[in-house]
Design an enzyme around this catalytic site. Structure first.
Site, short mmCIF file in Angstrom:
data_model
loop_
_atom_site.label_atom_id
_atom_site.label_comp_id
_atom_site.label_asym_id
_atom_site.label_seq_id
_atom_site.Cartn_x
_atom_site.Cartn_y
_atom_site.Cartn_z
N HIS A 267 0.83 -1.14 0.03
CA HIS A 267 0.02 -0.01 0.02
C HIS A 267 0.99 1.17 0.17
CE1 HIS A 267 -3.73 2.19 1.04
NE2 HIS A 267 -2.87 3.09 1.61
N GLU A 268 1.66 1.43 0.79
CA GLU A 268 2.65 2.52 1.08
C GLU A 268 3.74 2.58 -0.11
OE1 GLU A 268 1.52 4.56 3.04
OE2 GLU A 268 0.48 3.10 4.55
N HIS A 271 1.64 4.61 -2.72
CA HIS A 271 1.58 6.15 -2.42
C HIS A 271 3.06 6.46 -2.93
CE1 HIS A 271 -1.95 6.72 -0.36
NE2 HIS A 271 -1.77 5.89 0.40
N GLU A 297 -4.81 7.95 -3.21
CA GLU A 297 -5.20 6.42 -2.76
C GLU A 297 -5.41 5.50 -3.70
OE1 GLU A 297 -5.10 5.96 0.45
OE2 GLU A 297 -6.05 4.16 0.89
ZN ZN Z 1 -3.38 5.08 1.86
#
Ligand code: ZN
Length: 503
Positions: A267-268, A271, A297
């Site tokens: 997830h990170e 980003h 996101e």
């Molecule tokens: Zn996030």
């Protein structure tokens, strides 16, 4: 004054402000990763000083003069040129900052700071009544903020606009209702399915140093540049782009849970790839900045869910994962592993939710925070309304307020209009991934070989390098040929979970 000089001065002022905010970002990163607890008060003073300096820079009248000179001039004729984009977006930011009376900004900072302490206490005591007077004050202040920003409008819109420029509550409500209509029956069907995964295989012993090793291997393979970034540990995982050449990711490790760190890292990394893909030459101006939280996101969800929970990805990564955790996973088949990482189960806590039910958690919050702001819902009625919504949408009711309406920090921090950006991220991610699959021949095939370079290159071109050139809706339309809608997400979830659960 020559236009070019005016523009260069405007850019210089914007960059100075961004440099100040990158200093704050670095101090905040340090606060959450390395700072000794004794440094709390000094850090609050440091961050407070920088926030004040940044606010002064952002609201200096000179910016208004320069914008007035440049608007309507030849320099901004082409609305997609960097100059036009920067003038448009700097105007939007300037208006927001200067429309709010300083007294209101200070009051909000003071109240939300105390309210967050009250929230921690109330959550610990499982007692909403302790937090309710604070929530009341915050809702009143947020209404005032909305009235200053956009008098006479739906108070939700100007608040949402801070995180998702150009979005409107009415528009989101329609898209979200479409989604709810599809998700509730899907979750019911999954619940009733006879075929179910064995999640205990992810709760065996996974030594933390090896989790870190695997996470770093994956992050590098997906294109995260460790020469220009780091991965550290913090209580709450996050990604912060300090500036060109410096992007910080964090995760947390739990020896008895492989999925928390792994999917947290994916997830990170999503980003982080976005931050690392912004154009360095435009640093400090909107052309070099992420356009919205929803788009940000979308990048994390795309890598975490569309790629990272997919069969193709694990075809390559599972044998390596098995080698690293031979004792825990040696006997576990790829199918059993893939099913376990895609378990769907309605739960009460948003941050632990799976890919399917997650959005239902968000839809509940979106409806309730809109009702609080409009006055349709009194803060004293929030726990009851929360519990009713959970019963209706997720088939569960919290036993106390800590696992109900007190679970998130957002409202205590004054973050109204923030929640929907999580679901927008999911909608955008599914739409982008569907388009990438359509455009990039044999994408799945290359993912099975551990090669995601083409996907990253496509995202770089369509999203990352665009900075804030387009508003989110227009950016998605330019990238995929259609305005954002819930179709691709619903379709991908139906197909994936239909197969997995045999429903
Ligand atoms: Zn996030």
């Amino acid at each position: 004054m020559p236009l070019q000089d005016a523009y260069e001065e405007l850019v210089r002022l914007a960059r100075e402000r961004s440099l100040l905010s990158s200093c704050s970002a670095l101090l905040s990163w340090d606060e959450q990763t390395l700072m000794p607890s004794g440094g709390v008060e000094l850090r609050a003073d440091q961050l407070g000083l920088l926030a004040g300096l940044e606010h002064d820079r952002a609201t200096q009248p000179r910016i208004g003069e320069l914008l007035a000179l440049l608007e309507g001039s030849d320099l901004v004729n082409d609305p997609e040129s960097p100059a036009a984009v920067n003038v448009r977006e700097l105007r939007r930011q300037f208006e927001r900052k200067t429309k709010l009376p300083k007294a209101l900004v200070e009051e909000l900072a003071r109240v939300t700071s105390s309210a967050q302490h009250a929230w921690v206490e109330a959550r610990r005591a499982q007692d909403f009544a302790r937090f309710q007077p604070w929530l009341d004050r915050i809702v009143t202040l947020k209404r005032q903020e909305a009235a200053c920003l956009a008098p006479g409008q739906d108070p939700y819109d100007p608040l949402l606009d801070e995180y998702e420029p150009g979005a409107s509550a009415q528009d989101l409500a329609e898209r979200f209702e479409d989604l709810r209509r599809e998700l509730v029956p899907l979750v019911d069907a999954i619940r009733g399915a006879t075929r179910q995964p064995d999640p205990t295989i992810l709760a065996r012993s996974f030594p933390v140093d090896r989790q870190r090793l695997l996470g770093e291997l994956m992050a590098s393979a997906l294109g995260f540049d460790f020469q220009k970034g780091r991965l550290d540990t913090s209580a709450h995982p996050f990604c912060t782009g300090i500036g060109p050449g410096d992007c910080r990711l964090t995760t947390r490790y739990n020896e008895q849970d492989l999925s928390e760190s792994l999917f947290g890292i994916l997830h990170e990394v999503g980003h982080g790839l976005y931050e690392q893909g912004l154009e360095p030459e435009h640093f400090g101006t909107p052309m070099g900045e992420a356009v919205s939280l929803g788009i940000h996101e979308s990048q994390s969800r795309l890598w975490e869910n569309a790629v990272g929970r997919g069969r193709a990805f694990w075809k390559y990564w599972y044998p390596q994962t098995q080698r690293i955790f031979r004792e825990a996973l040696g006997e576990v088949s790829p199918d059993a592993f893939h099913f376990a990482i895609n378990q769907v189960e309605p739960s009460l806590i948003r941050v632990q939710a799976d890919e399917v039910t997650y959005n239902l958690h968000i839809l509940v919050r979106f409806d309730l925070e809109r009702a609080l702001l409009s006055g349709d819902l009194k803060t004293s009625d929030l726990p009851g309304a929360w519990n009713d919504s959970y019963r209706r949408d997720l088939g569960l009711a919290p036993a106390n307020d800590s696992e109900g309406c007190l679970q998130d920090i957002h409202w205590s921090a004054g973050l109204f209009g923030y929640f929907p950006t999580y679901t927008l991220g999911n909608l955008y991610a599914a739409q982008l991934f569907a388009k990438a699959n359509e455009t990039l021949v044999n994408l799945e095939e290359t993912l099975t070989q551990g090669d995601s370079k083409r996907l990253l290159a496509w995202l770089r071109e369509k999203i990352h390098r665009q900075g804030s050139r387009f508003l989110p809706n227009d950016l998605i339309e330019a990238a995929t040929g259609a305005l954002p809608h819930s179709g691709p997400l619903v379709q991908s979830l139906r197909q994936k979970y239909g197969e997995l659960y045999d429903i």
